[in-house]
Every structure is written in structure tokens, then in C-alpha cells.
Design an enzyme around this catalytic site. Structure first.
Site, PDB file in Angstrom:
ATOM      1  N   LYS A   1       0.826  -1.211   0.000  1.00  0.00           N
ATOM      2  CA  LYS A   1       0.000   0.000   0.000  1.00  0.00           C
ATOM      3  C   LYS A   1       0.866   1.269   0.000  1.00  0.00           C
ATOM      4  O   LYS A   1       2.067   1.215   0.298  1.00  0.00           O
ATOM      5  CB  LYS A   1      -0.934  -0.035   1.218  1.00  0.00           C
ATOM      6  CG  LYS A   1      -1.926  -1.228   1.181  1.00  0.00           C
ATOM      7  CD  LYS A   1      -2.939  -1.141   2.305  1.00  0.00           C
ATOM      8  CE  LYS A   1      -3.900  -2.314   2.281  1.00  0.00           C
ATOM      9  NZ  LYS A   1      -4.985  -2.170   3.290  1.00  0.00           N
TER      10      LYS A   1
ATOM     11  N   TYR B   1     -12.359  -2.877  -3.868  1.00  0.00           N
ATOM     12  CA  TYR B   1     -12.867  -2.959  -2.496  1.00  0.00           C
ATOM     13  C   TYR B   1     -14.397  -2.954  -2.431  1.00  0.00           C
ATOM     14  O   TYR B   1     -14.963  -2.600  -1.401  1.00  0.00           O
ATOM     15  CB  TYR B   1     -12.301  -1.801  -1.667  1.00  0.00           C
ATOM     16  CG  TYR B   1     -10.893  -2.034  -1.180  1.00  0.00           C
ATOM     17  CD1 TYR B   1     -10.589  -3.086  -0.303  1.00  0.00           C
ATOM     18  CD2 TYR B   1      -9.852  -1.186  -1.564  1.00  0.00           C
ATOM     19  CE1 TYR B   1      -9.305  -3.289   0.171  1.00  0.00           C
ATOM     20  CE2 TYR B   1      -8.548  -1.389  -1.093  1.00  0.00           C
ATOM     21  CZ  TYR B   1      -8.292  -2.436  -0.221  1.00  0.00           C
ATOM     22  OH  TYR B   1      -7.015  -2.633   0.255  1.00  0.00           O
TER      23      TYR B   1
ATOM     24  N   ASN C   1      -2.056   0.439   6.617  1.00  0.00           N
ATOM     25  CA  ASN C   1      -1.534  -0.795   7.202  1.00  0.00           C
ATOM     26  C   ASN C   1      -0.654  -1.625   6.255  1.00  0.00           C
ATOM     27  O   ASN C   1      -0.566  -2.838   6.381  1.00  0.00           O
ATOM     28  CB  ASN C   1      -2.670  -1.623   7.826  1.00  0.00           C
ATOM     29  CG  ASN C   1      -3.673  -2.120   6.803  1.00  0.00           C
ATOM     30  OD1 ASN C   1      -3.569  -1.791   5.632  1.00  0.00           O
ATOM     31  ND2 ASN C   1      -4.623  -2.922   7.238  1.00  0.00           N
TER      32      ASN C   1
ATOM     33  N   GLU D   1      -9.236 -11.440  -7.274  1.00  0.00           N
ATOM     34  CA  GLU D   1      -8.329 -10.296  -7.168  1.00  0.00           C
ATOM     35  C   GLU D   1      -7.188 -10.389  -8.180  1.00  0.00           C
ATOM     36  O   GLU D   1      -6.795  -9.384  -8.774  1.00  0.00           O
ATOM     37  CB  GLU D   1      -7.793 -10.207  -5.729  1.00  0.00           C
ATOM     38  CG  GLU D   1      -8.923  -9.860  -4.750  1.00  0.00           C
ATOM     39  CD  GLU D   1      -8.508  -9.916  -3.295  1.00  0.00           C
ATOM     40  OE1 GLU D   1      -7.331 -10.238  -2.997  1.00  0.00           O
ATOM     41  OE2 GLU D   1      -9.373  -9.638  -2.432  1.00  0.00           O
TER      42      GLU D   1
ATOM     43  N   HIS E   1      -2.091  -5.452   1.607  1.00  0.00           N
ATOM     44  CA  HIS E   1      -3.338  -6.188   1.432  1.00  0.00           C
ATOM     45  C   HIS E   1      -2.978  -7.628   1.109  1.00  0.00           C
ATOM     46  O   HIS E   1      -1.989  -7.872   0.418  1.00  0.00           O
ATOM     47  CB  HIS E   1      -4.164  -5.623   0.271  1.00  0.00           C
ATOM     48  CG  HIS E   1      -5.215  -6.593  -0.190  1.00  0.00           C
ATOM     49  ND1 HIS E   1      -6.422  -6.714   0.436  1.00  0.00           N
ATOM     50  CD2 HIS E   1      -5.196  -7.533  -1.172  1.00  0.00           C
ATOM     51  CE1 HIS E   1      -7.111  -7.673  -0.159  1.00  0.00           C
ATOM     52  NE2 HIS E   1      -6.392  -8.194  -1.138  1.00  0.00           N
TER      53      HIS E   1
HETATM   54  P1  ATP Z   1      -6.878  -6.303   3.501  1.00  0.00           P
HETATM   55  O1  ATP Z   1      -8.221  -6.665   2.895  1.00  0.00           O
HETATM   56  O2  ATP Z   1      -6.387  -4.921   3.085  1.00  0.00           O
HETATM   57  O3  ATP Z   1      -5.852  -7.361   3.355  1.00  0.00           O
HETATM   58  P2  ATP Z   1      -7.895  -7.091   6.018  1.00  0.00           P
HETATM   59  O4  ATP Z   1      -8.511  -8.244   5.296  1.00  0.00           O
HETATM   60  O5  ATP Z   1      -7.004  -7.371   7.186  1.00  0.00           O
HETATM   61  O6  ATP Z   1      -7.070  -6.161   5.066  1.00  0.00           O
HETATM   62  P3  ATP Z   1     -10.508  -5.861   5.886  1.00  0.00           P
HETATM   63  O7  ATP Z   1     -11.498  -6.038   6.969  1.00  0.00           O
HETATM   64  O8  ATP Z   1     -10.673  -6.630   4.612  1.00  0.00           O
HETATM   65  O9  ATP Z   1      -9.040  -6.102   6.501  1.00  0.00           O
HETATM   66  O10 ATP Z   1     -10.451  -4.308   5.546  1.00  0.00           O
HETATM   67  C1  ATP Z   1      -9.865  -3.871   4.344  1.00  0.00           C
HETATM   68  C2  ATP Z   1      -9.007  -2.682   4.601  1.00  0.00           C
HETATM   69  O11 ATP Z   1      -9.815  -1.600   5.007  1.00  0.00           O
HETATM   70  C3  ATP Z   1      -7.978  -2.846   5.733  1.00  0.00           C
HETATM   71  O12 ATP Z   1      -6.779  -3.423   5.324  1.00  0.00           O
HETATM   72  C4  ATP Z   1      -7.772  -1.417   6.163  1.00  0.00           C
HETATM   73  O13 ATP Z   1      -6.804  -0.770   5.332  1.00  0.00           O
HETATM   74  C5  ATP Z   1      -9.115  -0.779   5.927  1.00  0.00           C
HETATM   75  N1  ATP Z   1      -9.841  -0.732   7.197  1.00  0.00           N
HETATM   76  C6  ATP Z   1     -10.411  -1.765   7.852  1.00  0.00           C
HETATM   77  N2  ATP Z   1     -10.982  -1.350   8.990  1.00  0.00           N
HETATM   78  C7  ATP Z   1     -10.773  -0.010   9.045  1.00  0.00           C
HETATM   79  C8  ATP Z   1     -11.115   1.010   9.975  1.00  0.00           C
HETATM   80  N3  ATP Z   1     -11.796   0.736  11.083  1.00  0.00           N
HETATM   81  N4  ATP Z   1     -10.711   2.284   9.692  1.00  0.00           N
HETATM   82  C9  ATP Z   1     -10.020   2.569   8.569  1.00  0.00           C
HETATM   83  N5  ATP Z   1      -9.671   1.659   7.652  1.00  0.00           N
HETATM   84  C10 ATP Z   1     -10.032   0.384   7.885  1.00  0.00           C
HETATM   85 MG    MG Z   2      -9.670  -8.064   3.480  1.00  0.00          MG
END
Ligand code: ATP
Ligand code: MG
Length: 137
Positions: free
Chosen positions: A9, A49, A112, A126, A115
Site C-alpha cells: 500500500k 474494495y 496498514n 483479485e 493487502h
Molecule cells: P486487507 O483486505 O487490506 O488485506 P484485512 O482483510 O485485514 O485487510 P478488511 O477487513 O478486509 O481487513 O479491511 C480492508 C481494509 O480496510 C484494511 O486493510 C484497512 O486498510 C481498511 N480498514 C479496515 N478497517 C478499518 C477502519 N476501522 N478504519 C479505517 N480503515 C479500515
Molecule cells: Mg480483506
């Protein structure tokens, strides 16, 4: 042998941690089977997303993902989907285990660093969203 999809990211491309994160994958049994360095359009990020469309952070997420370059990668290895999720650590870096990518490089739950696909089905969608078959080795 399994494939998964990974994105480095914008916080981590801008912090010059691309090499460190790729090294982490390679040291832990994941091979790069495809890669593109790109800046995502708003439309492309929203489509990626789409499952989070109704979540309160959707706008923030799309803004962040289009704020700088990203490294799009297909990773291949034994149990690649699960392995990648383990290497990434928890979504929120505050909860991520020692030595994980998010513990090492992430700034916040939004910024974070990486992904990773959360299932084999997601990985298939994806990968196809960003790569042609002919672009994978
Ligand atoms: P990713 O899909 O990016 O691998 P993940 O599966 O751990 O991460 P998801 O629940 O799919 O997490 O959320 C997708 C992305 O949305 C997260 O990686 C994060 O960048 C963002 N995100 C999730 N929760 C929050 C939040 N509470 N506030 C801001 N951004 C968030
Ligand atoms: Mg995810």
C-alpha cells in the site's frame, strides 16, 4: 501450488519499504509470480474494495489507496493464502504479532502497509482483476 494476491500500500511504497516487504515474502517461502507498480484510479480502487462499499471507512480507504503508488503482486507457494495472512499480521498494527509486516511497517488500521487475499476464491477474483494470465510466470 497455491497463488494469492498482495498489494504493498502507499504508506509503504512512500516509506521505501517495498524491498523490505518483498524480502519478507521471499524469505518465508512465497515467490513472486507476477508484479506491477502502478497508481490506482478511483474507479479501479472502488471496484477492488466493492465488498466494503457500505462500511464507514470506504471513502477513506479509496482515498488512501489512490494517494500514492502501489505494488501489485501475485505470490505463489505452499498454502500461499494463509501463509501471506500470517506474514501480514492483524489488520490493526496495534494488534499485530511481533515480526509481522504490519507490526514492522504499518502506521494505523488504515495505513496498514499490505493487502492480502483472505481466501482462495478472493485470490482468484483479485488476481484476475489486475493481471492477464499471460502476465504470470
Ligand atoms: P486487507 O483486505 O487490506 O488485506 P484485512 O482483510 O485485514 O485487510 P478488511 O477487513 O478486509 O481487513 O479491511 C480492508 C481494509 O480496510 C484494511 O486493510 C484497512 O486498510 C481498511 N480498514 C479496515 N478497517 C478499518 C477502519 N476501522 N478504519 C479505517 N480503515 C479500515
Ligand atoms: Mg480483506
Amino acid at each position: 501450488i497455491e497463488k494469492t494476491f498482495s498489494i504493498i500500500k502507499p504508506n509503504s511504497t512512500l516509506d521505501n519499504n517495498i524491498g523490505n516487504i518483498i524480502a519478507h515474502f521471499e524469505k518465508n517461502g512465497l515467490r513472486i509470480a507476477g508484479a506491477k507498480f502502478a497508481k490506482l484510479s478511483k474507479e479501479k480502487a472502488e471496484g477492488f474494495y466493492i465488498e466494503h462499499k457500505e462500511r464507514p471507512f470506504f471513502g477513506e480507504l479509496v482515498n488512501f489507496m489512490t494517494s500514492g503508488p502501489v505494488m501489485l503482486m501475485v505470490l505463489e507457494g505452499e498454502n500461499a493464502v494463509m501463509k501471506n495472512r500470517e506474514l501480514m499480521g492483524a489488520t490493526n498494527p496495534a494488534n499485530a504479532a511481533e515480526g509481522t509486516i504490519r507490526k514492522l511497517y504499518a502506521k494505523s488500521v488504515g495505513e496498514n502497509s499490505v493487502h492480502g487475499s483472505d481466501s482462495a476464491t478472493a485470490a482468484e477474483r483479485e488476481i484476475a482483476y489486475f493481471f492477464e494470465r499471460s502476465e504470470l510466470t
